[in-house]
Write an enzyme that holds these catalytic residues in place. Structure first.
Site, short mmCIF file in Angstrom:
data_model
loop_
_atom_site.label_atom_id
_atom_site.label_comp_id
_atom_site.label_asym_id
_atom_site.label_seq_id
_atom_site.Cartn_x
_atom_site.Cartn_y
_atom_site.Cartn_z
NE ARG A 78 -62.57 -17.89 -8.78
CZ ARG A 78 -63.74 -17.31 -8.57
NH1 ARG A 78 -63.99 -16.09 -9.01
NH2 ARG A 78 -64.68 -17.94 -7.90
CG HIS A 122 -68.79 -20.11 -9.61
ND1 HIS A 122 -67.75 -19.22 -9.72
CD2 HIS A 122 -69.91 -19.37 -9.76
CE1 HIS A 122 -68.21 -17.99 -9.93
NE2 HIS A 122 -69.53 -18.06 -9.97
CD GLU A 167 -69.79 -13.83 -5.56
OE1 GLU A 167 -71.00 -13.93 -5.82
OE2 GLU A 167 -69.06 -12.96 -6.06
CG ASN A 291 -65.54 -12.92 -6.05
OD1 ASN A 291 -64.33 -13.10 -6.11
ND2 ASN A 291 -66.42 -13.86 -6.30
CE1 TYR A 293 -68.51 -8.32 -10.89
CE2 TYR A 293 -68.55 -9.65 -8.90
CZ TYR A 293 -68.26 -9.50 -10.24
OH TYR A 293 -67.71 -10.54 -10.93
CD GLU A 364 -66.49 -13.61 -9.57
OE1 GLU A 364 -67.45 -12.81 -9.71
OE2 GLU A 364 -66.63 -14.81 -9.30
C1 BGC Z 1 -70.37 -14.33 -9.46
C2 BGC Z 1 -70.31 -14.48 -10.95
C3 BGC Z 1 -71.20 -13.46 -11.61
C4 BGC Z 1 -70.67 -12.08 -11.28
C5 BGC Z 1 -71.44 -10.93 -11.88
C6 BGC Z 1 -70.38 -12.90 -8.99
O1 BGC Z 1 -71.34 -12.75 -8.01
O2 BGC Z 1 -69.39 -15.09 -8.82
O3 BGC Z 1 -70.68 -15.79 -11.27
O4 BGC Z 1 -71.33 -13.63 -12.97
O5 BGC Z 1 -70.70 -11.91 -9.88
O6 BGC Z 1 -72.73 -10.90 -11.40
#
Ligand code: BGC
Length: 459
Positions: A78, A122, A167, A291, A293, A364
């Site tokens: 991607r 992006h 995002e 995505n 985190y 992601e």
């Molecule tokens: C984004 C990336 C970013 C990653 C880590 C995501 O929010 O799509 O571009 O580098 O998180 O922060």
């Protein structure tokens, strides 16, 4: 650590990157400036004053980088296309050298047996469009549709999988409501039109891709699981409001054809126009990109409490919610909580909320750890391996609970320019020495390759 023979046959492993974060070459081959070129030049915006001017110089090193991806053994790659390389002014004249770069990239991937999965947008809006109102202007949504038409005409004979926008929540919140990301507007709730227009742009993009016969079309959305700080009514309400703004504002229109009820009054459109827009925005997708985190811990603001610096994001005062650090013994070097169980939770929540949820791809997932080369010259990033292992298991748990998850793309293939945090944060499986542009495979690179090899495959 053991390999993971736990994901369904045919599960697709990938890695993700984005144009401004890796390409560099910002003044080359006719590329027009984007909002990130402008933003990174403003003093104090980016840690250490870093910019993406060179980044990891991928534009010039693309062949070597593709060889690394082939060695990694990923099924899907991607990447994102920089709008201002294709249309330097956002609309109008097409730059053939920009198209030629992505043409070569796609051919290079296919020649190595890797499926290209381009993201069309992006965050790097052409500055010329920002000057005309950026995402606050409805015209930008239409302009994106036209740009997508140009790209799909050129690449659509070889690219089968497309991601519209990345995002939109983060661009709206950090770039338009707050000031952390480009264009740094700080409009608070005045940022809502930017949300609607990105959603509309997604709708236009889907329509253009369908017209061109695209096989699989999806979107990549950030999903922060929102956890209330307590079970008190006040905290539950605060968490619900924050949840609506960060997640459902962007997912409901696409997956359910409506806005969260409490936010509808903030969208300045009459019912007929809104209904027409939502019809476009909610066109069926082939996959939904998540995505993930970290989760957010939210409470109702307590009088007299100073929340400044408490969580990664500083919100203005006077809002009906406050952010706290999510309690976690383990954190990445970026300070983010490591909470794989919350990935399972958000996937289950999505499935419950949206009866028509298409198959999900984790577009992601990854972590910044600062490990660099040791005395032996190698990068021993055991914490990234543990992180990825735990998150793949969390995906397997979601699959076991009945969520149709088809793939996992790690962020990121390479260390790269991490937006406001500059070059200090390192998310890559490949270490990049920014002084020499040397690439060093981290231990996680070999680990990921072995996991992929060990998977049952129906390819
Ligand atoms: C984004 C990336 C970013 C990653 C880590 C995501 O929010 O799509 O571009 O580098 O998180 O922060």
């Amino acid at each position: 650590m053991t390999a993971l023979p736990i994901l369904p046959a045919g599960f697709r492993f990938g890695a993700s990157t984005a144009s401004y974060q890796i390409e560099g070459a910002v003044d080359e081959d006719g590329r027009g400036p984007s909002i990130w070129d402008t933003f990174t030049r403003e003093p104090g915006r980016i840690r250490n004053g870093d910019t993406g001017d060179v980044a990891i110089d991928h534009y010039h090193r693309v062949e070597g980088d593709l060889d690394l991806l082939a060695e990694l053994g990923i099924h899907d790659y991607r990447f994102s296309i920089a709008w201002s390389r294709i249309l330097p002014q956002g609309t109008g004249a097409v730059e053939p050298r920009g198209l030629a770069f992505y043409d070569r990239l796609v051919d290079g991937l296919l020649a190595r047996g890797i499926r290209p999965v381009p993201t069309l947008y992006h965050w790097d809006l052409p500055q010329a469009l920002e000057d005309r109102g950026g995402w606050l202007s409805r015209d930008t949504a239409e302009a994106l549709g036209d740009y997508v038409g140009v790209v799909v005409e050129r690449l659509g004979d070889r690219v089968r999988d497309w991601i519209t926008l990345n995002e939109m929540s983060v661009q709206t919140l950090y770039g338009y409501a707050l000031t952390d990301h480009a264009p740094g507007r700080g409009l608070g709730f005045g940022a809502l039109p930017a949300a609607h227009h990105q959603l509309l742009a997604h709708g236009h993009a889907v329509a253009r891709l369908r017209e061109a016969g695209a096989e699989r079309v999806g979107v990549a959305q950030q999903h922060f699981p929102v956890v209330p700080a307590s079970e008190s009514m006040d905290d539950l309400v605060a968490a619900g409001t924050f949840q609506a703004i960060t997640n459902w504002l962007f997912a409901d229109p696409i997956l359910a054809g409506r806005y969260p009820e409490e936010l509808r009054p903030l969208i300045p459109l009459d019912d007929a126009q809104l209904a027409a827009d939502l019809e476009l925005i909610s066109a069926p997708l082939d996959f939904y990109g998540v995505n993930y985190y970290e989760p957010m811990l939210v409470e109702a603001p307590r009088e007299g409490t100073d929340y400044a610096g408490a969580a990664e994001v500083d919100l203005p005062e006077g809002l009906p919610f406050a952010l706290l650090p999510y309690p976690s013994e383990e954190r990445t070097d970026f300070g983010w909580a490591i909470a794989p169980g919350q990935l399972t939770a958000i996937l289950r929540e999505l499935r419950e909320r949206y009866p028509n949820l298409p198959p999900v791809v984790i577009t992601e997932g990854g972590a910044s750890f600062h490990d660099g080369p040791g005395p032996d010259g190698a990068v021993h990033d055991a914490r990234r391996i543990a992180y990825l292992d735990a998150h793949l298991r969390a995906v397997a748990d979601a699959v076991a609970a009945g969520v149709d998850v088809r793939g996992y793309y790690t962020w990121s293939a390479f260390d790269n320019f991490e937006w406001a945090a500059g070059n200090d944060e390192r998310f890559g499986l490949v270490y990049v020495d920014y002084a020499t542009q040397e690439r060093i495979r981290k231990d996680s690179f070999a680990w990921y390759r072995d996991v992929i090899t060990a998977q049952p495959s129906d390819r």
